[in-house]
Design an enzyme around this catalytic site. Structure first.
Site, PDB file in Angstrom:
ATOM      1  N   GLU A  15      -0.093   4.406  -0.068  1.00  0.00           N
ATOM      2  CA  GLU A  15      -0.842   3.826  -1.198  1.00  0.00           C
ATOM      3  C   GLU A  15      -2.008   4.728  -1.604  1.00  0.00           C
ATOM      4  OE1 GLU A  15      -2.216  -0.168  -0.569  1.00  0.00           O
ATOM      5  OE2 GLU A  15      -3.016  -0.337  -2.593  1.00  0.00           O
ATOM      6  N   LYS A  54       3.141   3.604  -3.098  1.00  0.00           N
ATOM      7  CA  LYS A  54       2.452   2.442  -3.689  1.00  0.00           C
ATOM      8  C   LYS A  54       1.291   2.955  -4.534  1.00  0.00           C
ATOM      9  CE  LYS A  54       0.260  -1.958  -2.502  1.00  0.00           C
ATOM     10  NZ  LYS A  54       0.318  -3.139  -1.642  1.00  0.00           N
TER      11      LYS A  54
HETATM   12  P1  13P Z   1      -3.642  -5.809  -5.049  1.00  0.00           P
HETATM   13  O1  13P Z   1      -2.246  -6.051  -5.543  1.00  0.00           O
HETATM   14  O2  13P Z   1      -4.485  -7.029  -4.989  1.00  0.00           O
HETATM   15  O3  13P Z   1      -4.288  -4.638  -5.724  1.00  0.00           O
HETATM   16  O4  13P Z   1      -3.505  -5.364  -3.515  1.00  0.00           O
HETATM   17  C1  13P Z   1      -2.799  -4.208  -3.252  1.00  0.00           C
HETATM   18  C2  13P Z   1      -2.816  -3.896  -1.826  1.00  0.00           C
HETATM   19  O5  13P Z   1      -3.046  -2.791  -1.436  1.00  0.00           O
HETATM   20  C3  13P Z   1      -2.493  -4.939  -0.874  1.00  0.00           C
HETATM   21  O6  13P Z   1      -1.692  -4.371   0.141  1.00  0.00           O
END
Ligand code: 13P
Length: 353
Positions: A186, A228
């Protein structure tokens, strides 16, 4: 110079299989991996007690939502949550697996202020990670998540911050693959600020280039990860809020320029977008481009799935059934967005259904 080669070749089939299952069909991921501090922050405005038991109860009713596994392939947990049980003593991980979903775990320990980089953050958690991953794998997790955040202003993100976070993500990913856990990688460019869509696209593109450079350098098997990222969006303070199709075009073009075709799937974070808008934007991407893309475009939302349900629950047992319905509704709307068939009709129909 030696050419970096993916090192986990012996493990790559298992990793590919897990990644494929996580993005199979039209399902997506549900993130309930808020740290205790973040979960408490979400509870506070609703006057929900900020206790271990309230967080456990919240996660229990989410995980036991009837029909959740029809729209959700995997659930991301937090360290406190993966060690918790349902009221009847069933461990949460067992409940997830029995429902037909895959358990995952957030393994970074948070984004901390970065030395010599005012206003920027570096995500920590590499020390001792190999042992923690082995423990989570023994507990039944099959994937892990690590989040890096990049602030966007006139002067940041800096190259130092982007490179350091990309490097940490790559080292985390290699350790995950060694432990046979699929890394969900991410990299989030934050929505705060007055910047326009183009600026977000340029910064996201730069960050993803740096990320994949590091992933390759650290010999990560690209076939066994999920990316992500943020959607490419204008800043929350930007006077010009781009339309849904414009966001879809900018995001897909950015990803096409940066994400290798070997990566099986992209699962977006929601980042604070309104729930319906997140569904509309994902839907536009799939509706306009799905047939032409090398990877699946799916979701790994926390807020955009949880928020409406949390606002209904408010910590009251009497509200659980209605809250579960709202949670399932958002999961189903995003499932439709994965197919490119989300519409105002779906928005109302699945709420009644
Ligand atoms: P959000 O969808 O609230 O941005 O959260 C993303 C996240 O990293 C949760 O794992």
């Amino acid at each position: 110079m030696t050419v970096p080669e993916p090192h986990a070749t012996g493990n790559s089939h298992a990793l590919r299989d897990t990644a494929a299952a996580m993005i199979a069909g039209d399902k997506g991921l549900l993130a309930i991996d808020e740290s205790n501090a973040t979960c408490n922050k979400r509870f506070a405005p609703l006057a929900i007690p900020q206790t271990v038991e309230a967080r456990r109860t919240y996660r229990e009713w989410i995980l036991t939502t009837p029909g959740l596994a029809d729209a959700i392939s995997g659930v991301i947990l937090y360290d406190e949550t993966i060690r918790q049980q349902k009221g009847d003593g069933t461990p949460f991980v067992r409940a997830i697996i029995d429902a037909g979903m895959i358990a995952g775990i957030k393994v970074d320990i948070g984004a901390k202020e970065m030395a010599a980089h005012p206003g920027e953050r570096i995500t920590e958690g590499l020390d001792g990670l190999r042992d923690r991953l082995a423990e989570y794998a023994r507990m039944g997790a099959r994937f892990a998540k690590w989040r890096a955040v990049l602030a966007l202003t006139d002067v940041v993100p800096s190259r130092g911050c982007i490179e350091a976070n990309a490097h940490a993500l790559a080292r985390y990913s290699a350790l995950c693959q060694e432990a046979l856990l699929v890394p969900v990688v991410e990299m989030e460019v934050l929505m705060n600020g007055p910047h326009g869509l183009d600026k977000c696209r340029a910064v996201t593109e730069h960050a993803l280039h740096a990320l994949f450079d590091q992933l390759v350098m650290q010999r990560v098997v690209l076939e066994g990860i999920l990316l992500k990222p943020n959607m490419v969006l204008p800043g929350l303070g930007c006077a010009v809020q781009s339309g849904v199709d414009e966001v879809a075009d900018a995001t897909v073009h950015c990803l096409l320029r940066t994400v290798p075709a070997a990566v099986p799937g992209v699962v977006f974070l929601s980042g604070g977008q309104a729930s319906e808008l997140a569904s509309k934007r994902l839907n536009a991407m799939n509706g306009r481009f799905k047939a032409r893309l090398p990877w699946a475009l799916s979701f790994s939302f926390a807020r955009a799935i949880q928020e409406p349900a949390l606002a209904i629950w408010r910590g009251e047992p009497a509200n659980v059934l209605r809250a579960q319905k709202a949670l399932l509704h958002r999961a189903r709307c995003n499932q439709a967005a994965r197919r490119g068939t989300y519409s105002p009709l779906v928005e109302t129909a699945s709420l009644q259904g």
